[in-house]
Motif scaffolding. Structure first.
Motif, PDB file in Angstrom:
ATOM      1  N   VAL A  16       0.838  -1.195   0.000  1.00  0.00           N
ATOM      2  CA  VAL A  16       0.000   0.000   0.000  1.00  0.00           C
ATOM      3  C   VAL A  16       0.875   1.248   0.000  1.00  0.00           C
ATOM      4  O   VAL A  16       0.618   2.212  -0.738  1.00  0.00           O
ATOM      5  CB  VAL A  16      -0.954   0.003   1.209  1.00  0.00           C
ATOM      6  N   ARG A  58      -1.836  -3.878   7.333  1.00  0.00           N
ATOM      7  CA  ARG A  58      -2.831  -2.828   7.482  1.00  0.00           C
ATOM      8  C   ARG A  58      -2.514  -1.968   8.701  1.00  0.00           C
ATOM      9  O   ARG A  58      -2.266  -2.480   9.777  1.00  0.00           O
ATOM     10  CB  ARG A  58      -4.219  -3.456   7.611  1.00  0.00           C
ATOM     11  N   LEU A  74      -7.815   2.250   2.479  1.00  0.00           N
ATOM     12  CA  LEU A  74      -6.959   1.093   2.767  1.00  0.00           C
ATOM     13  C   LEU A  74      -6.347   1.168   4.158  1.00  0.00           C
ATOM     14  O   LEU A  74      -5.979   0.146   4.741  1.00  0.00           O
ATOM     15  CB  LEU A  74      -5.851   0.983   1.709  1.00  0.00           C
ATOM     16  N   HIS A 118     -12.167  -5.051   4.296  1.00  0.00           N
ATOM     17  CA  HIS A 118     -10.784  -4.688   3.965  1.00  0.00           C
ATOM     18  C   HIS A 118     -10.292  -5.479   2.756  1.00  0.00           C
ATOM     19  O   HIS A 118      -9.643  -4.920   1.858  1.00  0.00           O
ATOM     20  CB  HIS A 118      -9.872  -4.937   5.162  1.00  0.00           C
ATOM     21  N   LEU A 155      -9.124  -4.017  -0.857  1.00  0.00           N
ATOM     22  CA  LEU A 155      -7.858  -4.364  -1.516  1.00  0.00           C
ATOM     23  C   LEU A 155      -8.114  -4.820  -2.952  1.00  0.00           C
ATOM     24  O   LEU A 155      -7.387  -4.460  -3.880  1.00  0.00           O
ATOM     25  CB  LEU A 155      -7.146  -5.473  -0.740  1.00  0.00           C
ATOM     26  N   LEU A 202      -1.681  -6.215  -4.458  1.00  0.00           N
ATOM     27  CA  LEU A 202      -2.976  -5.991  -3.820  1.00  0.00           C
ATOM     28  C   LEU A 202      -3.925  -7.158  -4.059  1.00  0.00           C
ATOM     29  O   LEU A 202      -4.661  -7.579  -3.150  1.00  0.00           O
ATOM     30  CB  LEU A 202      -3.596  -4.692  -4.344  1.00  0.00           C
TER      31      LEU A 202
END
Length: 427
Positions: free
Chosen positions: A75, A122, A173, A182, A186, A219
């Motif tokens: 990310v 995350r 994100l 979540h 993604l 991702l």
């Protein structure tokens, strides 16, 4: 040494730079003189293509990037990439990145997509909590950007995609969410990143496009989304085929098919069509014909809905048929398939139509059908006048370089229009 210098110069041209290195330069490098920082990636890629494997900076004797103490998360890498792509002063530098023809991408099954790994990456920040509505927003925005790509070209659509990735998707994100939401986010981000890479590829920023594709793979892997992973690999195969790396195109196409064993009929057709083109590039005509049959069968079973991103329809299938014929030097049947593709193409697909008419015009010119070629170039110019697209610029440059003789009213008319469009674009 002369051949190596020529290879580096070719890579410079491919990435948008004009280089004129000679044998003496290579001799200096071998003697321990460090080449300029901007040229080192080109040297690494030239070595990688020759050896058919990645070559590290250390192997080449270049200083390593030791200041990178920790590898950023996928990310974080995406945000950094999008932020640079948003900046006009950085965009040209990004677009000059080098495409790697020796890059190896593992199959989806070889990667770990456990929920715990995604959770570790995350970072929960005080940016609120998201739900399925935010996922739907990203999906809808991706579809809208795909529409803008078709209507106005990637030159307008890609900066919008990069800005949305950085300003909105990045926050989603990093937000608090249930595990399912979540993962869905993604996956949605992966789709948008794939589309952004697709646009960069069509804007001739091949190194940048490849980087976006790699972020999309990351991702998709984290979300456990095999279909987006597969579709991204298919995009990478198309990019390799455009750059005439046939073996790499086939490798990516086969990997894409392996990554999606339970694909829908439309996606199956999408994958088989690319496998057919890549097979034809490496001289496997029988394999190409077999894959085309599989693509046609799968497409006949597909429902009527066509995805806005990475969609595949009868026009796209016929384009693959045309490519397979052309690789076998059957230009006549290639032209027939292209004509058929244009007849069934949606009027909304201006980007695809522009490309198809340019390819058709070039192949008609190869056959010596000058007036038919001029007519196809006229149709190309109809769309090129209103689209912002580097792929269109590439075709237009090729058209201007043809220097057709003024042998008929048709060719004179085309020459006059070429000058008028060139002035319009320069204004």
């Amino acid at each position: 040494m002369r051949q190596f210098a020529q290879a580096v110069n070719r890579l410079g041209t491919e990435s948008g730079s004009s280089l004129k290195y000679r044998q003496a330069s290579v001799h200096q490098w071998l003697s321990g003189h460090l080449p300029r920082e901007a040229v080192r990636p080109l040297i690494l890629e030239a070595l990688a293509r020759k050896l058919n494997r990645p070559v590290t900076r250390a192997e080449a004797g270049f200083p390593s990037d030791s200041y990178l103490s920790e590898k950023p998360t996928s990310v974080e890498q995406l945000i950094d990439l999008g932020r640079q792509d948003m900046d006009p002063s950085r965009r040209k530098l990004l677009a000059a990145g080098v495409y790697s023809a020796a890059l190896s991408v593992p199959a989806f099954s070889a990667l770990t997509a456990a929920a715990s790994a995604a959770d570790q990456e995350r970072i929960t920040r005080p940016s609120g909590r998201i739900g399925s509505g935010e996922v739907a927003t990203v999906r809808r925005m991706t579809d809208k950007i795909a529409d803008i790509l078709d209507e106005l070209g990637g030159g307008h659509a890609r900066p919008m995609a990069a800005a949305f990735l950085v300003n909105t998707v990045a926050g989603y994100l990093h937000a608090d969410a249930s595990e399912k939401v979540h993962r869905d986010m993604l996956s949605a981000a992966s789709d948008l990143t794939y589309l952004t890479g697709w646009m960069a590829m069509y804007e001739r920023a091949h190194g940048l496009g490849q980087t976006y594709y790699l972020r999309a793979l990351d991702l998709a892997n984290e979300s456990g989304d095999q279909l987006t992973y597969s579709r991204t690999l298919r995009g990478m195969s198309l990019q390799a085929s455009h750059l005439r790396h046939g073996r790499k195109a086939l490798e990516y196409a086969d990997s894409a098919a392996e990554a999606a064993p339970q694909a829908s009929p439309r996606l199956t057709a999408f994958l088989r069509g690319q496998q057919a083109h890549a097979s034809a590039m490496v001289g496997d005509r029988q394999g190409a014909i077999s894959r085309l049959r599989e693509a046609e069968t799968a497409l006949s079973k597909a429902d009527s809905r066509r995805d806005a991103v990475g969609g595949y329809d009868q026009a796209a299938f016929l384009f693959h048929v045309s490519h397979v014929h052309y690789e076998a030097r059957d230009i006549e049947n290639s032209v027939k398939a292209l004509r058929h593709s244009l007849r069934v193409m949606s009027p909304q697909e201006r980007q695809g139509r522009l490309h198809a008419y340019a390819v058709l015009a070039q192949r008609q010119h190869e056959m010596g059908h000058l007036e038919e070629s001029c007519a196809s170039w006229e149709r190309f110019l109809d769309d090129y006048e209103v689209l912002s697209t580097a792929r269109g610029d590439e075709h237009f440059d090729r058209l201007r370089a043809l220097n057709m003789l003024r042998r008929s009213p048709v060719t004179r008319k085309l020459q006059d229009r070429i000058h008028a469009v060139a002035e319009l674009k320069a204004a």
